[in-house]
Design a protein around this motif. Structure first.
Motif, PDB file in Angstrom:
ATOM      1  N   VAL A 180       0.715  -1.375   0.120  1.00 12.21           N
ATOM      2  CA  VAL A 180      -0.150   0.053  -0.136  1.00 12.21           C
ATOM      3  C   VAL A 180       0.936   1.212  -0.023  1.00 12.21           C
ATOM      4  N   GLN A 181       1.943   1.110   0.659  1.00 13.29           N
ATOM      5  CA  GLN A 181       2.842   2.454   0.824  1.00 13.29           C
ATOM      6  C   GLN A 181       3.563   2.632  -0.611  1.00 13.29           C
ATOM      7  N   ASP A 182       3.840   1.504  -1.271  1.00 10.57           N
ATOM      8  CA  ASP A 182       4.316   1.487  -2.684  1.00 10.57           C
ATOM      9  C   ASP A 182       3.232   2.393  -3.352  1.00 10.57           C
ATOM     10  N   LEU A 183       1.925   2.019  -3.409  1.00 15.04           N
ATOM     11  CA  LEU A 183       1.031   2.599  -4.126  1.00 15.04           C
ATOM     12  C   LEU A 183       0.823   4.057  -3.953  1.00 15.04           C
ATOM     13  N   VAL A 184       0.989   4.576  -2.492  1.00 14.74           N
ATOM     14  CA  VAL A 184       0.838   5.992  -2.295  1.00 14.74           C
ATOM     15  C   VAL A 184       2.137   6.585  -2.776  1.00 14.74           C
ATOM     16  N   THR A 185       3.349   5.875  -2.542  1.00 17.43           N
ATOM     17  CA  THR A 185       4.475   6.624  -3.084  1.00 17.43           C
ATOM     18  C   THR A 185       4.273   6.813  -4.728  1.00 17.43           C
ATOM     19  N   VAL A 186       4.030   5.657  -5.511  1.00 13.24           N
ATOM     20  CA  VAL A 186       3.830   6.004  -6.916  1.00 13.24           C
ATOM     21  C   VAL A 186       2.695   6.842  -7.393  1.00 13.24           C
ATOM     22  N   SER A 187       1.590   6.972  -6.685  1.00 11.38           N
ATOM     23  CA  SER A 187       0.655   8.066  -6.882  1.00 11.38           C
ATOM     24  C   SER A 187       0.991   9.176  -6.676  1.00 11.38           C
ATOM     25  N   LEU A 188       1.925   9.636  -5.680  1.00 12.76           N
ATOM     26  CA  LEU A 188       2.367  10.772  -5.218  1.00 12.76           C
ATOM     27  C   LEU A 188       3.404  11.378  -6.507  1.00 12.76           C
ATOM     28  N   ALA A 189       4.122  10.443  -6.863  1.00 10.78           N
ATOM     29  CA  ALA A 189       5.288  10.841  -7.793  1.00 10.78           C
ATOM     30  C   ALA A 189       4.419  11.048  -9.079  1.00 10.78           C
ATOM     31  N   LEU A 190       3.641  10.284  -9.481  1.00 10.44           N
ATOM     32  CA  LEU A 190       2.739  10.503 -10.775  1.00 10.44           C
ATOM     33  C   LEU A 190       2.026  11.914 -10.965  1.00 10.44           C
ATOM     34  N   VAL A 191       1.085  11.959  -9.668  1.00  9.96           N
ATOM     35  CA  VAL A 191       0.452  13.130  -9.555  1.00  9.96           C
ATOM     36  C   VAL A 191       1.146  14.553  -9.586  1.00  9.96           C
ATOM     37  N   GLY A 192       2.468  14.292  -8.850  1.00  9.06           N
ATOM     38  CA  GLY A 192       3.370  15.401  -8.526  1.00  9.06           C
ATOM     39  C   GLY A 192       4.015  15.781 -10.021  1.00  9.06           C
ATOM     40  N   CYS A 193       4.403  14.901 -10.602  1.00  6.22           N
ATOM     41  CA  CYS A 193       4.997  14.927 -11.836  1.00  6.22           C
ATOM     42  C   CYS A 193       4.032  15.724 -12.774  1.00  6.22           C
ATOM     43  N   PHE A 194       2.820  15.148 -13.027  1.00  2.63           N
ATOM     44  CA  PHE A 194       1.792  15.793 -13.910  1.00  2.63           C
ATOM     45  C   PHE A 194       1.659  17.295 -13.525  1.00  2.63           C
ATOM     46  N   LEU A 195       1.424  17.577 -12.109  1.00  2.70           N
ATOM     47  CA  LEU A 195       1.191  18.968 -11.909  1.00  2.70           C
ATOM     48  C   LEU A 195       2.382  19.739 -12.088  1.00  2.70           C
ATOM     49  N   LEU A 196       3.497  19.320 -11.813  1.00  2.00           N
ATOM     50  CA  LEU A 196       4.850  20.132 -12.044  1.00  2.00           C
ATOM     51  C   LEU A 196       5.069  20.433 -13.407  1.00  2.00           C
ATOM     52  N   LEU A 197       4.785  19.640 -14.506  1.00  2.00           N
ATOM     53  CA  LEU A 197       4.873  19.893 -15.721  1.00  2.00           C
ATOM     54  C   LEU A 197       3.860  20.372 -16.599  1.00  2.00           C
ATOM     55  N   THR A 198       2.604  20.262 -15.996  1.00  3.13           N
ATOM     56  CA  THR A 198       1.501  21.118 -16.754  1.00  3.13           C
ATOM     57  C   THR A 198       0.918  22.070 -15.938  1.00  3.13           C
ATOM     58  N   ASN A 199       1.131  22.518 -14.812  1.00  2.00           N
ATOM     59  CA  ASN A 199       0.481  23.351 -14.012  1.00  2.00           C
ATOM     60  C   ASN A 199      -0.830  23.417 -14.147  1.00  2.00           C
ATOM     61  N   GLY A 200      -1.388  22.104 -14.045  1.00  2.00           N
ATOM     62  CA  GLY A 200      -2.693  21.723 -14.175  1.00  2.00           C
ATOM     63  C   GLY A 200      -3.450  21.938 -15.340  1.00  2.00           C
ATOM     64  N   SER A 201      -2.791  22.195 -16.371  1.00  2.00           N
ATOM     65  CA  SER A 201      -3.312  22.238 -17.907  1.00  2.00           C
ATOM     66  C   SER A 201      -3.038  21.196 -18.688  1.00  2.00           C
ATOM     67  N   VAL A 202      -3.905  20.401 -19.098  1.00  2.00           N
ATOM     68  CA  VAL A 202      -3.504  19.257 -19.961  1.00  2.00           C
ATOM     69  C   VAL A 202      -3.340  19.655 -21.343  1.00  2.00           C
ATOM     70  N   SER A 203      -3.801  20.921 -21.710  1.00  2.00           N
ATOM     71  CA  SER A 203      -3.582  21.358 -23.136  1.00  2.00           C
ATOM     72  C   SER A 203      -2.155  21.977 -23.484  1.00  2.00           C
ATOM     73  N   GLN A 204      -1.447  22.168 -22.436  1.00  2.00           N
ATOM     74  CA  GLN A 204      -0.159  22.568 -22.804  1.00  2.00           C
ATOM     75  C   GLN A 204       1.059  22.348 -21.772  1.00  2.00           C
ATOM     76  N   LEU A 205       2.153  22.000 -21.935  1.00  2.00           N
ATOM     77  CA  LEU A 205       3.102  21.872 -20.964  1.00  2.00           C
ATOM     78  C   LEU A 205       3.814  23.085 -20.552  1.00  2.00           C
ATOM     79  N   SER A 206       4.068  23.218 -19.187  1.00  2.00           N
ATOM     80  CA  SER A 206       4.612  24.376 -18.854  1.00  2.00           C
ATOM     81  C   SER A 206       6.114  24.456 -18.615  1.00  2.00           C
ATOM     82  N   VAL A 207       6.750  23.204 -19.140  1.00  2.00           N
ATOM     83  CA  VAL A 207       8.137  23.132 -19.082  1.00  2.00           C
ATOM     84  C   VAL A 207       8.492  22.643 -20.481  1.00  2.00           C
TER      85      VAL A 207
END
Length: 310
Positions: free
Chosen positions: A131-158
């Motif tokens: 379960v901890q691995d699931l939380v870890t991977v989820s945090l990484a994926l969500v964090g990566c998505f928000l970091l690179l898109t700034n919440g917008s799926v239409s364009q990358l912020s990086v």
């Protein structure tokens, strides 16, 4: 462990992590304002830092290991592979990501390496998915998505090149960490990493010799930045980190080491004035949370293995 030794260990790991984080931002300054090339900086950084680390080994630890590591053919081959596909690869991809983007994003993407290691171990059936691995991977994926898109799926912020190099940096750091284990069980980390830096720097010298630089026309400020990246951000940062393991547990060292991405983010935003959106801050928090979760995970950790990271 007595309190003075513990305080010394905390001081060393905090200083090392902060120096690592700041050095990435300083490198971006060199790329952006002084036209320093990635190839040249990586070559110079690796060669000088590697020589200094072996010098420390010579005067403070078992100096015979410096030459003994080459007397075993199998170890020597592994060391060369580690140098080229681990040390050189992780340094180059990290710096290239900084050049195309910024130190904050590059450092945070590089810190996806632990998640890649978890996935690798699960695929190799060397560990089970918890379960901890699931939380870890989820945090990484969500964090990566928000970091690179700034919440917008239409364009990358990086910029895409920064993302590609950053992800490759995470992959190479994962390889660097896993592949180093048997080597660090046999020899001091100063010897392994010192030689790996020298080999990596020497290999890259064929593409961009370190002496091919306009030192005469380089401003004093740029020279000082170079000294900081090479001495403080590479050699001293690594040395302080491994020395902290003498008085702190690997878990504590990893936990405090999470200051590196925080230092990179803060210096990027406050010093270089790079724009950072609210969703990118949330993404950053997710990735740092992932790092803290991994550091607090109760699992047996080899002290020398931990010293190889970064």
């Amino acid at each position: 462990m007595d309190r003075p030794a513990r305080r010394k260990g905390l001081f060393l790991v905090i200083t090392g992590a902060v120096l690592w984080g700041i050095s990435g931002t300083v490198a971006k300054k060199l790329f952006q304002h002084y036209a320093i090339e990635v190839d040249w900086l990586v070559t110079t950084r690796l060669l000088i830092a590697g020589i200094l680390l072996l010098t420390v080994q010579f005067f403070t630890k078992d100096r015979s290991q410096i030459t003994r590591v080459w007397k075993n053919r199998r170890v020597a081959i592994k060391l060369v592979i580690f140098a080229l596909f681990g040390t050189l690869a992780v340094q180059y991809t990290y710096m290239a990501s900084i050049q195309h983007g910024n130190a904050a994003v590059a450092t945070l993407l590089q810190y996806l390496a632990p998640v890649m290691i978890i996935i690798y171990l699960i695929l190799r059936k060397q560990t089970v998915f918890t379960v901890q691995d699931l939380v870890t991977v989820s945090l990484a994926l969500v964090g990566c998505f928000l970091l690179l898109t700034n919440g917008s799926v239409s364009q990358l912020s990086v910029p895409m090149p920064a993302i590609v190099w950053g992800v490759l940096s995470g992959v190479t750091l994962a390889f660097y960490t896993v592949y180093a284990v048997p080597l660090l069980k046999q020899y001091d980390s100063l010897v392994i990493v010192g030689w790996a830096m020298i080999i990596g720097g020497a290999a890259l010298s064929f593409i961009h010799p370190p002496w091919q630089a306009d030192f005469a026309g380089m401003p004093l400020e740029a020279c000082l930045y170079l000294v900081f990246v090479i001495i403080f951000g590479t050699m001293l940062a690594f040395w302080f980190y491994i020395e902290s393991l003498q008085s702190l547990s690997p878990k504590e060292t990893s936990l405090v080491g999470s200051l590196e991405p925080l230092a990179a983010v803060l210096t990027t935003v406050l010093w270089l004035k790079e724009p950072f959106g609210i969703f990118q801050w949330i993404g950053t928090s997710c990735i740092i949370g992932m790092i803290l979760l991994l550091a607090l995970k109760k699992a047996p950790t080899n002290q020398k293995t931990n010293a190889a990271v970064s």
